[in-house]
Design a protein around this motif. Structure first.
Motif, PDB file in Angstrom:
ATOM      1  N   PRO A  13       0.850  -1.236  -0.034  1.00  0.00           N
ATOM      2  CA  PRO A  13       0.126   0.081   0.033  1.00  0.00           C
ATOM      3  C   PRO A  13       0.702   1.296  -0.044  1.00  0.00           C
ATOM      4  N   ALA A  14       0.405   2.115  -0.901  1.00  0.00           N
ATOM      5  CA  ALA A  14       1.047   3.453  -0.914  1.00  0.00           C
ATOM      6  C   ALA A  14       1.167   4.254   0.265  1.00  0.00           C
ATOM      7  N   GLU A  15       0.221   4.332   1.153  1.00  0.00           N
ATOM      8  CA  GLU A  15       0.133   4.923   2.262  1.00  0.00           C
ATOM      9  C   GLU A  15       1.222   4.372   3.307  1.00  0.00           C
ATOM     10  N   ARG A  16       2.000   3.371   3.110  1.00  0.00           N
ATOM     11  CA  ARG A  16       2.972   2.878   3.925  1.00  0.00           C
ATOM     12  C   ARG A  16       4.407   2.571   3.393  1.00  0.00           C
ATOM     13  N   PHE A  17       4.406   2.919   1.930  1.00  0.00           N
ATOM     14  CA  PHE A  17       5.610   2.688   1.363  1.00  0.00           C
ATOM     15  C   PHE A  17       5.957   3.785   0.428  1.00  0.00           C
ATOM     16  N   THR A  18       7.190   3.978  -0.004  1.00  0.00           N
ATOM     17  CA  THR A  18       7.566   4.781  -1.161  1.00  0.00           C
ATOM     18  C   THR A  18       8.237   4.020  -2.171  1.00  0.00           C
ATOM     19  N   GLY A  19       7.652   4.195  -3.314  1.00  0.00           N
ATOM     20  CA  GLY A  19       8.244   3.371  -4.613  1.00  0.00           C
ATOM     21  C   GLY A  19       7.474   2.065  -4.638  1.00  0.00           C
TER      22      GLY A  19
END
Length: 137
Positions: A13-19
């Motif tokens: 999930p984008a809200e917990r990870f970059t890239g």
């Protein structure tokens, strides 16, 4: 015995990870054990947000080269076969380097409410660049 021949790959999930990060859940925390395990693959530059675990976390690096950093600025460069233990409550992040992918098996002992992870803000590009610079020999 339960023989599991494959697990589904999901984009993290984008809200917990970059890239671009991809997850294969191995085990979800369930009674009575509460162990959560996942194979996590980070593309170059990809990383977790800052986060902590109520009962700590163990990372077993399976492939590539990556970084694990703490709020205090301690950063280690990790590679396949190495293990990093993050103590309970320590705010940290992990991911690939700017030029290499990294994969690890993440192991977390959860609590009655789930995996015990507290997710925080993203690691900034400046923080990531500083971590890279601090580990170059």
């Amino acid at each position: 015995m339960e023989h599991i021949t494959s697990t589904l790959t999901a984009k993290a999930p984008a809200e917990r990870f970059t890239g671009d990060v991809y997850l294969n859940m191995i085990e979800a925390p369930t009674e009575p054990a509460h162990l959560a395990t996942a194979l996590v693959r980070f593309t170059p530059g990809a990383r977790t947000n800052w986060h902590s675990h109520a009962n700590g976390q163990t990372l077993y690096i399976t492939d590539g080269v990556g970084l694990v950093g703490t709020r205090e600025g301690h950063v280690v460069r990790v590679s396949a076969g190495q293990v990093v233990k993050c103590p309970a409550g320590e705010e940290h992040w992990h991911g690939g380097t700017d030029a290499t992918l990294m994969a690890h098996i993440a192991m977390v002992v959860g609590d009655a409410d789930g995996d015990g992870t507290t997710w925080l803000e993203p690691v900034t590009d400046a923080q990531f660049a500083q971590a890279l610079a601090s580990t170059i020999s």
